[in-house]
Scaffold this motif. Structure first.
Motif, mmCIF file in Angstrom:
data_model
loop_
_atom_site.group_PDB
_atom_site.id
_atom_site.type_symbol
_atom_site.label_atom_id
_atom_site.label_comp_id
_atom_site.label_asym_id
_atom_site.label_seq_id
_atom_site.Cartn_x
_atom_site.Cartn_y
_atom_site.Cartn_z
ATOM 1 N N LEU A 166 -24.213 9.515 59.325
ATOM 2 C CA LEU A 166 -23.463 8.568 58.493
ATOM 3 C C LEU A 166 -24.236 8.272 57.207
ATOM 4 O O LEU A 166 -23.722 8.343 56.093
ATOM 5 N N LEU A 167 -25.512 7.951 57.398
ATOM 6 C CA LEU A 167 -26.377 7.645 56.265
ATOM 7 C C LEU A 167 -26.480 8.847 55.317
ATOM 8 O O LEU A 167 -26.397 8.707 54.096
ATOM 9 N N HIS A 168 -26.637 10.013 55.899
ATOM 10 C CA HIS A 168 -26.713 11.256 55.138
ATOM 11 C C HIS A 168 -25.518 11.367 54.175
ATOM 12 O O HIS A 168 -25.683 11.597 52.970
ATOM 13 N N ALA A 169 -24.315 11.148 54.695
ATOM 14 C CA ALA A 169 -23.113 11.273 53.873
ATOM 15 C C ALA A 169 -23.080 10.194 52.788
ATOM 16 O O ALA A 169 -22.728 10.464 51.632
ATOM 17 N N GLU A 170 -23.496 8.984 53.150
ATOM 18 C CA GLU A 170 -23.488 7.885 52.168
ATOM 19 C C GLU A 170 -24.486 8.140 51.035
ATOM 20 O O GLU A 170 -24.180 7.921 49.864
ATOM 21 N N VAL A 171 -25.682 8.577 51.402
ATOM 22 C CA VAL A 171 -26.723 8.783 50.393
ATOM 23 C C VAL A 171 -26.349 9.967 49.495
ATOM 24 O O VAL A 171 -26.557 9.943 48.279
ATOM 25 N N ARG A 172 -25.756 10.964 50.105
ATOM 26 C CA ARG A 172 -25.312 12.129 49.353
ATOM 27 C C ARG A 172 -24.329 11.691 48.249
ATOM 28 O O ARG A 172 -24.465 12.078 47.092
ATOM 29 N N SER A 173 -23.344 10.852 48.606
ATOM 30 C CA SER A 173 -22.374 10.467 47.582
ATOM 31 C C SER A 173 -22.983 9.454 46.615
ATOM 32 O O SER A 173 -22.653 9.435 45.426
ATOM 33 N N LEU A 174 -23.926 8.639 47.108
ATOM 34 C CA LEU A 174 -24.615 7.707 46.202
ATOM 35 C C LEU A 174 -25.412 8.476 45.139
ATOM 36 O O LEU A 174 -25.403 8.112 43.959
ATOM 37 N N LEU A 175 -26.077 9.544 45.558
ATOM 38 C CA LEU A 175 -26.836 10.357 44.598
ATOM 39 C C LEU A 175 -25.893 10.935 43.535
ATOM 40 O O LEU A 175 -26.214 10.949 42.339
ATOM 41 N N GLN A 176 -24.731 11.381 43.990
ATOM 42 C CA GLN A 176 -23.771 11.914 43.026
ATOM 43 C C GLN A 176 -23.339 10.828 42.048
ATOM 44 O O GLN A 176 -23.257 11.056 40.850
ATOM 45 N N ARG A 177 -23.129 9.625 42.598
ATOM 46 C CA ARG A 177 -22.725 8.492 41.761
ATOM 47 C C ARG A 177 -23.840 8.122 40.758
ATOM 48 O O ARG A 177 -23.584 7.601 39.691
ATOM 49 N N LEU A 178 -25.099 8.412 41.132
ATOM 50 C CA LEU A 178 -26.238 8.107 40.248
ATOM 51 C C LEU A 178 -26.524 9.267 39.282
ATOM 52 O O LEU A 178 -27.609 9.369 38.737
ATOM 53 N N HIS A 179 -25.555 10.130 39.096
ATOM 54 C CA HIS A 179 -25.691 11.291 38.213
ATOM 55 C C HIS A 179 -26.823 12.208 38.659
ATOM 56 O O HIS A 179 -27.485 12.839 37.837
ATOM 57 N N ALA A 180 -27.067 12.225 39.957
ATOM 58 C CA ALA A 180 -28.101 13.115 40.498
ATOM 59 C C ALA A 180 -27.439 14.201 41.350
ATOM 60 O O ALA A 180 -28.055 14.727 42.285
ATOM 61 N N GLY A 181 -26.204 14.519 41.022
ATOM 62 C CA GLY A 181 -25.493 15.564 41.748
ATOM 63 C C GLY A 181 -26.219 16.905 41.683
ATOM 64 O O GLY A 181 -26.154 17.703 42.611
ATOM 65 N N HIS A 182 -26.970 17.123 40.583
ATOM 66 C CA HIS A 182 -27.718 18.388 40.467
ATOM 67 C C HIS A 182 -28.835 18.468 41.505
ATOM 68 O O HIS A 182 -29.245 19.553 41.895
ATOM 69 N N ILE A 183 -29.328 17.314 41.949
ATOM 70 C CA ILE A 183 -30.342 17.305 43.016
ATOM 71 C C ILE A 183 -29.685 17.761 44.323
ATOM 72 O O ILE A 183 -30.232 18.599 45.061
ATOM 73 N N VAL A 184 -28.490 17.202 44.583
ATOM 74 C CA VAL A 184 -27.749 17.585 45.789
ATOM 75 C C VAL A 184 -27.464 19.093 45.766
ATOM 76 O O VAL A 184 -27.663 19.796 46.759
#
Ligand SMILES: Nc1nc2c(ncn2[C@@H]2O[C@H](COP(=O)(O)OP(=O)(O)OP(=O)(O)O)[C@@H](O)[C@H]2O)c(=O)[nH]1
Ligand SMILES: [Mg+2]
Ligand SMILES: [Zn+2]
Ligand SMILES: [Zn+2]
Length: 384
Positions: free
Chosen positions: A311-329
């Protein structure tokens, strides 16, 4: 099979090394020096192992030096460091910290060792330092500044400097867990070393052989977060470089290795402070009371909670995208090399509150979810 606590290479039953501890003279050790990152010497060393096809071979109990007749002790066949007593009868989970400067690696180590003490207690075992060097280094570099002086830890010195303590891993024993003697080894690194060129860095080769790499990502580096928090948290003394560059360097260091990769959003207390910001999209995301990232499974919980973790994995993944860190993902999920590592996203706050200049916050250290990545790594090694 276990790993060397220094270079993290596998110790296979096919190859043992014994090094003289007697009167023989020491000589320069080019291979050992290369992997250590500073000049090292060694004494006569012999390699031994089973004949082809031979099973259940064990080395003789006492190996003596053919030159001086003195005692020989087991060392790592790759980096030549002496192994702690009875090392091969246990299983070591070898964890390397990674991240740009000032992402919170050293403070995380300082805090997580204390938390592992509590975890061990809850498991009816105790945490111990395996060697005096680990204990001395942990006390001096991590424990004293944080828990006695109640201040920050200075930036970790680069590996080529004389005082670069981080060559010494922190080797911990967790006692018996899941029927085996368990060890956890933590290796810190200078963010500065990961921000520069890494193509000729054999002393950073341990990343490739680690059981798990914890890549820390500092959300306060994201301009949008910084802007919204401007009036709420004090300015930090140090700031680090580009996380994407560091992740790229890390991938290069890992090369064909297969460590598990934890991508950890650090200093998560600052993200939680966003709830105090009036009505922005980020403050709404952070105020979602149902989210996994608002609760901590606690220190005493023995195992890793896979459902909570996913659950946390999915939340943090989308939070990173929201923080403009989608390139990290993307760099994790679709790396240029095509070799996708077993990975998971995490959040941690080691301190629970921002620091004020060189001092910790008055409220004391209130850490959040710091054990999750360790539990995850241990679980994959069958320990919890
Ligand atoms: N708010 C908050 N700030 C933190 C936390 N952990 C670390 N920091 C801040 O981040 C700074 C850097 O932390 P370090 O642990 O020294 O960072 P590092 O990654 O080891 O840095 P290098 O050694 O230069 O690679 C600290 O001085 C603190 O100000 C945390 O949990 N919360
Ligand atoms: Mg550091
Ligand atoms: Zn000898
Ligand atoms: Zn080694």
């Amino acid at each position: 099979m276990t790993k060397c606590p220094f270079c993290f290479n596998d110790l296979t039953p096919q190859l043992y090394a014994f090094q003289c501890q007697g009167r023989c003279n020491s000589a320069d050790d080019p291979q050992g020096s290369m992997l250590w990152g500073a000049p090292r010497t060694w004494k006569p060393t012999i390699l031994m192992g089973p004949q082809p096809g031979e099973t259940n071979w064990r080395p003789p109990p006492n190996v003596t030096c053919q030159r001086c007749n003195g005692p020989m002790e087991e060392c790592c066949p790759t980096c030549h460091q002496f192994l702690p007593p009875d090392w091969r009868n246990g299983v070591a989970t070898c964890i390397a910290l990674a991240g740009a400067r000032a992402t919170g690696k050293s403070i995380y180590i300082g805090v997580v060792v204390k938390l592992m003490e509590l975890l061990a207690e809850a498991q009816q075992t105790t945490l111990g330092f395996v060697d005096g060097a680990s204990r001395e280094m942990y006390t001096r570099v991590y424990e004293k500044p944080l828990y006695e002086t109640r201040g920050i830890i200075p930036p970790t010195p680069r590996a080529n400097l004389a005082d670069s303590y981080q060559r010494q891993p922190i080797i911990l024993s967790l006692g018996m867990l899941g029927g085996r003697r368990r060890f956890v080894v933590l290796r810190d690194v200078a963010g500065e070393d990961l921000e520069g060129q890494v193509d000729n860095a054999p002393h950073l080769g341990f990343f490739s052989h680690a059981s798990a790499v914890l890549f820390l990502f500092d959300p306060t580096r994201v301009p949008e977060v910084r802007n919204q928090l401007q009036d709420l948290i004090p300015a930090q003394l140090h700031s680090g470089g580009d996380p994407a560059l560091v992740l790229n360097n890390l991938n290069q260091l890992i090369g064909p290795g297969r460590p598990r990769l934890a991508i950890v959003l650090s200093k998560f207390d600052t993200m939680q402070t966003l709830t105090q910001v009036a009505d922005t999209e980020l403050s709404r995301i952070m105020s979602n009371a149902g989210a996994a990232f608002v609760r901590d499974p606690g220190v005493t919980m023995a195992g890793y909670d896979e459902d909570d973790g996913q659950l946390l994995h999915a939340e943090v993944r989308s939070l990173l995208q929201r923080l403009h860190a989608g390139h990290i993902v993307t760099a994790v999920e679709r790396p240029h090399s095509g070799r996708v590592l077993d990975h998971r996203f995490f959040v941690v706050s080691a301190l629970g509150a921002p620091t004020e200049g060189e001092n910790l916050h008055d409220h004391g250290i209130a850490s959040f979810r710091c054990l999750d990545p360790i539990r995850w790594a241990l679980r994959r090694d069958g320990a919890v």
